[in-house]
Design a protein around this motif. Sequence first.
Motif, PDB file in Angstrom:
ATOM      1  N   LEU A   1       0.778  -1.475   0.022  1.00 33.30           N
ATOM      2  CA  LEU A   1      -0.067  -0.356  -0.253  1.00 33.30           C
ATOM      3  C   LEU A   1       1.035   1.328  -0.543  1.00 33.30           C
ATOM      4  N   ARG A   2       2.038   0.939   0.851  1.00 28.09           N
ATOM      5  CA  ARG A   2       2.895   2.304   0.311  1.00 28.09           C
ATOM      6  C   ARG A   2       4.413   1.798   1.155  1.00 28.09           C
ATOM      7  N   PRO A   3       4.717   1.964  -0.466  1.00 27.99           N
ATOM      8  CA  PRO A   3       6.212   1.046  -0.589  1.00 27.99           C
ATOM      9  C   PRO A   3       7.548   1.866   0.008  1.00 27.99           C
ATOM     10  N   THR A   4       6.966   3.263  -0.006  1.00 28.73           N
ATOM     11  CA  THR A   4       7.790   4.026   0.828  1.00 28.73           C
ATOM     12  C   THR A   4       8.059   4.035   2.243  1.00 28.73           C
ATOM     13  N   ALA A   5       7.037   3.346   3.145  1.00 30.68           N
ATOM     14  CA  ALA A   5       6.944   3.416   4.963  1.00 30.68           C
ATOM     15  C   ALA A   5       8.142   3.017   5.363  1.00 30.68           C
ATOM     16  N   GLU A   6       8.562   3.590   6.261  1.00 24.61           N
ATOM     17  CA  GLU A   6       9.939   3.362   6.602  1.00 24.61           C
ATOM     18  C   GLU A   6       9.795   3.015   8.510  1.00 24.61           C
ATOM     19  N   LEU A   7       7.763   3.462   8.992  1.00 23.00           N
ATOM     20  CA  LEU A   7       8.043   2.439  10.236  1.00 23.00           C
ATOM     21  C   LEU A   7       6.251   1.040  10.051  1.00 23.00           C
ATOM     22  N   SER A   8       6.792   0.902  10.808  1.00 24.37           N
ATOM     23  CA  SER A   8       6.171  -0.502  10.738  1.00 24.37           C
ATOM     24  C   SER A   8       4.914  -0.068  11.199  1.00 24.37           C
ATOM     25  N   PHE A   9       3.816  -0.860  11.168  1.00 24.34           N
ATOM     26  CA  PHE A   9       2.149  -0.212  11.267  1.00 24.34           C
ATOM     27  C   PHE A   9       2.409  -0.077  12.571  1.00 24.34           C
ATOM     28  N   GLU A  10       2.043  -0.771  13.448  1.00 24.24           N
ATOM     29  CA  GLU A  10       2.979  -0.195  14.959  1.00 24.24           C
ATOM     30  C   GLU A  10       3.312   0.532  15.588  1.00 24.24           C
ATOM     31  N   GLU A  11       4.700   0.859  15.243  1.00 25.19           N
ATOM     32  CA  GLU A  11       5.482   1.951  15.045  1.00 25.19           C
ATOM     33  C   GLU A  11       4.605   3.881  14.405  1.00 25.19           C
ATOM     34  N   LYS A  12       4.651   3.047  13.557  1.00 27.34           N
ATOM     35  CA  LYS A  12       3.435   4.388  12.805  1.00 27.34           C
ATOM     36  C   LYS A  12       2.582   5.379  13.874  1.00 27.34           C
ATOM     37  N   ALA A  13       1.623   3.604  14.205  1.00 24.54           N
ATOM     38  CA  ALA A  13       0.492   4.299  15.113  1.00 24.54           C
ATOM     39  C   ALA A  13       0.940   4.828  16.747  1.00 24.54           C
ATOM     40  N   ARG A  14       1.807   4.525  17.094  1.00 22.15           N
ATOM     41  CA  ARG A  14       2.460   4.840  18.048  1.00 22.15           C
ATOM     42  C   ARG A  14       2.762   6.351  18.179  1.00 22.15           C
ATOM     43  N   GLN A  15       3.603   6.492  16.400  1.00 21.80           N
ATOM     44  CA  GLN A  15       4.315   8.273  16.340  1.00 21.80           C
ATOM     45  C   GLN A  15       3.071   8.928  16.474  1.00 21.80           C
ATOM     46  N   GLU A  16       1.627   7.981  16.210  1.00 24.17           N
ATOM     47  CA  GLU A  16       0.498   9.918  15.836  1.00 24.17           C
ATOM     48  C   GLU A  16      -0.180   9.913  16.727  1.00 24.17           C
ATOM     49  N   GLU A  17      -0.105   8.888  17.755  1.00 23.31           N
ATOM     50  CA  GLU A  17      -0.909   8.881  18.831  1.00 23.31           C
ATOM     51  C   GLU A  17       0.035   9.755  19.836  1.00 23.31           C
ATOM     52  N   LEU A  18       1.563  10.163  19.709  1.00 23.52           N
ATOM     53  CA  LEU A  18       2.277  10.814  20.100  1.00 23.52           C
ATOM     54  C   LEU A  18       1.748  12.483  19.657  1.00 23.52           C
TER      55      LEU A  18
END
Length: 70
Positions: free
Chosen positions: A44-61
């Motif tokens: 879905l996003r070939p440029t992703a540099e973070l796992s789903f879990e880390e991205k969710a954690r970052q967005e929550e912060l």
Amino acid sequence: MSYLDPTRYTVDARSTGRWRKIEDGSYGYCGISGDPIGLQRLLLRPTAELSFEEKARQEELERSYTKRRG
């Protein structure tokens, strides 16, 4: 007069970094945890540099920071 498009330079720099990750075998792994990013996320996003879990954690912060400031 020479004009350097900063958008293109940023895209080119990111692409070069991704090629390096492919060559050294680190493409597809989270930049924070080192865990695999996951095929679905990369498709879905070939440029992703973070796992789903880390991205969710970052967005929550980010959301909690915005709430405290707001």
